[in-house]
Motif scaffolding. Structure first.
Motif, PDB file in Angstrom:
ATOM      1  N   VAL A  53     -23.467  44.744 -38.982  1.00 18.63           N
ATOM      2  CA  VAL A  53     -24.689  45.377 -40.064  1.00 18.63           C
ATOM      3  C   VAL A  53     -25.665  45.406 -39.357  1.00 18.63           C
ATOM      4  O   VAL A  53     -26.249  44.285 -38.903  1.00 18.63           O
ATOM      5  CB  VAL A  53     -24.527  44.568 -40.868  1.00 18.63           C
ATOM      6  CG1 VAL A  53     -25.032  44.141 -42.071  1.00 18.63           C
ATOM      7  CG2 VAL A  53     -23.152  44.199 -41.596  1.00 18.63           C
ATOM      8  N   CYS A  54     -27.115  45.831 -39.590  1.00 14.98           N
ATOM      9  CA  CYS A  54     -27.770  46.334 -38.741  1.00 14.98           C
ATOM     10  C   CYS A  54     -29.282  45.103 -39.530  1.00 14.98           C
ATOM     11  O   CYS A  54     -29.143  44.965 -41.010  1.00 14.98           O
ATOM     12  CB  CYS A  54     -28.400  47.587 -38.703  1.00 14.98           C
ATOM     13  SG  CYS A  54     -30.584  48.191 -38.382  1.00 14.98           S
ATOM     14  N   GLU A  55     -29.379  44.704 -38.828  1.00 13.91           N
ATOM     15  CA  GLU A  55     -30.890  43.534 -38.956  1.00 13.91           C
ATOM     16  C   GLU A  55     -31.877  44.781 -39.680  1.00 13.91           C
ATOM     17  O   GLU A  55     -32.757  44.200 -40.449  1.00 13.91           O
ATOM     18  CB  GLU A  55     -31.345  42.283 -38.217  1.00 13.91           C
ATOM     19  CG  GLU A  55     -30.206  41.540 -37.893  1.00 13.91           C
ATOM     20  CD  GLU A  55     -30.692  40.580 -37.193  1.00 13.91           C
ATOM     21  OE1 GLU A  55     -31.549  40.759 -36.146  1.00 13.91           O
ATOM     22  OE2 GLU A  55     -30.523  39.109 -37.260  1.00 13.91           O
ATOM     23  N   GLU A  56     -32.243  45.704 -39.327  1.00 11.00           N
ATOM     24  CA  GLU A  56     -33.519  46.481 -39.437  1.00 11.00           C
ATOM     25  C   GLU A  56     -33.050  47.448 -40.889  1.00 11.00           C
ATOM     26  O   GLU A  56     -34.338  47.015 -41.755  1.00 11.00           O
ATOM     27  CB  GLU A  56     -33.171  46.711 -38.122  1.00 11.00           C
ATOM     28  CG  GLU A  56     -35.125  48.493 -38.523  1.00 11.00           C
ATOM     29  CD  GLU A  56     -35.555  47.037 -38.359  1.00 11.00           C
ATOM     30  OE1 GLU A  56     -36.173  46.079 -38.164  1.00 11.00           O
ATOM     31  OE2 GLU A  56     -36.590  48.020 -38.473  1.00 11.00           O
ATOM     32  N   CYS A  57     -32.197  47.684 -40.979  1.00 15.96           N
ATOM     33  CA  CYS A  57     -32.261  48.394 -41.533  1.00 15.96           C
ATOM     34  C   CYS A  57     -30.755  48.314 -43.219  1.00 15.96           C
ATOM     35  O   CYS A  57     -30.340  49.394 -44.362  1.00 15.96           O
ATOM     36  CB  CYS A  57     -32.170  49.906 -41.382  1.00 15.96           C
ATOM     37  SG  CYS A  57     -30.451  50.600 -40.336  1.00 15.96           S
ATOM     38  N   GLY A  58     -30.409  47.774 -42.125  1.00  7.43           N
ATOM     39  CA  GLY A  58     -29.050  47.215 -43.626  1.00  7.43           C
ATOM     40  C   GLY A  58     -27.053  48.307 -43.563  1.00  7.43           C
ATOM     41  O   GLY A  58     -26.458  48.052 -44.334  1.00  7.43           O
ATOM     42  N   GLY A  60     -26.619  45.837 -34.951  1.00  9.29           N
ATOM     43  CA  GLY A  60     -27.582  47.140 -34.901  1.00  9.29           C
ATOM     44  C   GLY A  60     -26.724  48.202 -35.572  1.00  9.29           C
ATOM     45  O   GLY A  60     -25.918  47.726 -36.004  1.00  9.29           O
ATOM     46  N   CYS A  61     -27.349  49.178 -35.451  1.00 13.68           N
ATOM     47  CA  CYS A  61     -26.890  50.641 -35.429  1.00 13.68           C
ATOM     48  C   CYS A  61     -26.838  51.149 -34.866  1.00 13.68           C
ATOM     49  O   CYS A  61     -27.792  51.138 -34.047  1.00 13.68           O
ATOM     50  CB  CYS A  61     -27.268  50.901 -37.089  1.00 13.68           C
ATOM     51  SG  CYS A  61     -28.925  52.071 -37.375  1.00 13.68           S
ATOM     52  N   PRO A  62     -26.748  52.909 -35.155  1.00 17.86           N
ATOM     53  CA  PRO A  62     -27.157  53.708 -33.857  1.00 17.86           C
ATOM     54  C   PRO A  62     -28.491  53.829 -34.177  1.00 17.86           C
ATOM     55  O   PRO A  62     -28.662  54.285 -32.914  1.00 17.86           O
ATOM     56  CB  PRO A  62     -25.586  54.844 -34.815  1.00 17.86           C
ATOM     57  CG  PRO A  62     -24.859  54.347 -35.584  1.00 17.86           C
ATOM     58  CD  PRO A  62     -25.576  53.170 -35.793  1.00 17.86           C
ATOM     59  N   VAL A  63     -29.071  54.157 -34.918  1.00 14.45           N
ATOM     60  CA  VAL A  63     -30.331  54.117 -34.891  1.00 14.45           C
ATOM     61  C   VAL A  63     -31.378  52.925 -34.426  1.00 14.45           C
ATOM     62  O   VAL A  63     -32.037  53.402 -33.896  1.00 14.45           O
ATOM     63  CB  VAL A  63     -31.016  54.696 -36.687  1.00 14.45           C
ATOM     64  CG1 VAL A  63     -32.799  54.530 -36.210  1.00 14.45           C
ATOM     65  CG2 VAL A  63     -30.191  55.296 -36.719  1.00 14.45           C
ATOM     66  N   HIS A  64     -30.775  52.020 -34.485  1.00 18.16           N
ATOM     67  CA  HIS A  64     -31.563  50.655 -34.602  1.00 18.16           C
ATOM     68  C   HIS A  64     -30.395  49.866 -33.479  1.00 18.16           C
ATOM     69  O   HIS A  64     -29.510  49.396 -34.043  1.00 18.16           O
ATOM     70  CB  HIS A  64     -31.871  49.608 -35.243  1.00 18.16           C
ATOM     71  CG  HIS A  64     -32.413  50.506 -36.447  1.00 18.16           C
ATOM     72  ND1 HIS A  64     -32.498  50.831 -37.227  1.00 18.16           N
ATOM     73  CD2 HIS A  64     -34.060  50.707 -36.705  1.00 18.16           C
ATOM     74  CE1 HIS A  64     -33.455  51.619 -38.050  1.00 18.16           C
ATOM     75  NE2 HIS A  64     -34.172  51.075 -37.841  1.00 18.16           N
ATOM     76  N   LEU A  65     -30.622  50.071 -31.817  1.00 21.45           N
ATOM     77  CA  LEU A  65     -29.245  49.488 -31.290  1.00 21.45           C
ATOM     78  C   LEU A  65     -29.566  47.933 -31.578  1.00 21.45           C
ATOM     79  O   LEU A  65     -28.468  47.535 -31.533  1.00 21.45           O
ATOM     80  CB  LEU A  65     -29.480  49.981 -30.448  1.00 21.45           C
ATOM     81  CG  LEU A  65     -28.822  51.658 -30.241  1.00 21.45           C
ATOM     82  CD1 LEU A  65     -28.934  52.064 -28.084  1.00 21.45           C
ATOM     83  CD2 LEU A  65     -27.143  51.624 -30.215  1.00 21.45           C
TER      84      LEU A  65
END
Ligand SMILES: [Zn+2]
Length: 209
Positions: free
Chosen positions: A162-167, A181-186
């Motif tokens: 679960v991305c801390e930056e964008c959810g 993270g996520c693929p955009v915000h590793l």
């Protein structure tokens, strides 16, 4: 053909993140929820109302007043806000499972009989979601994640992020093995080398993050 629980759940979390309106909720419910084996709507073939805990209950356009209960009855203009709150509850439960290295949302769904083991005509057994109209929306989505987690536990033990930056919620492993993270915000909120900045969909305080 019923979409797989994972597809249905991610469609919700990622769709609401992009800003769903009532029409998007209705379309998602038609395609992913309203089936005899998932959500049966008594005497109807469409979603009549939607409820969320700590928020309220909203009648979908054209439907009669929702049943009186503990939840506050709200007007249809509140649906986008209800969707955000429901998604935030889902995110909190998924984050807790990563932090605890356990799957409390699965235990909760099993305990409430929102996921059940069924035997298919082919003889194979399968975990299925079984929810009612009164089930809070976040619990419906978590039941979808729970059914998927029971079929693919290793994906939730190792890859759920679960991305801390964008959810964003992802179930495919990130190249750096991050669970925040996520693929955009590793690296989640840490990839700018700045304090973690939370995603505030409407400005002001984000729910529970
Ligand atoms: Zn992200």
């Amino acid at each position: 053909m019923v979409p797989l629980p994972r597809e249905s759940a991610l469609k919700f979390t990622e769709g609401v993140r992009a800003g769903w309106l009532t029409s998007d909720l209705i379309a998602w419910a038609d395609e992913h929820l309203i089936r005899p084996e998932r959500l049966s709507v008594r005497g109807s073939d469409r979603l009549r109302y939607v409820a969320e805990r700590d928020f309220g209950i909203v009648a979908i356009e054209g439907a009669r007043e929702p049943p009186a209960g503990k939840l506050r009855s709200m007007t249809a203009s509140h649906v986008p806000h209800l969707l955000d709150v429901a998604r935030q509850h889902v995110i909190e439960a998924l984050r807790a499972s990563i932090e605890l290295d356990d799957r409390p949302f699965v235990h909760a769904a099993l305990l409430a009989n929102r996921v059940v083991r069924t035997r298919e005509p082919s003889g194979a057994s399968l975990w299925r979601v079984k929810v009612g109209e009164e089930t809070p929306l976040s619990e419906m989505v978590l039941a979808l994640f729970a059914a998927d987690a029971l079929e693919h536990p290793e994906d939730y033990d190792q890859d759920l992020s679960v991305c801390e930056e964008c959810g964003a919620v992802t179930l495919t492993p990130l190249p750096n093995g991050s669970r925040k993270g996520c693929p955009v915000h590793l690296f989640g909120g840490a990839d700018h080398g700045q304090p973690v900045r939370r995603h505030h969909p409407h400005g002001g305080h984000a729910f529970g993050t």
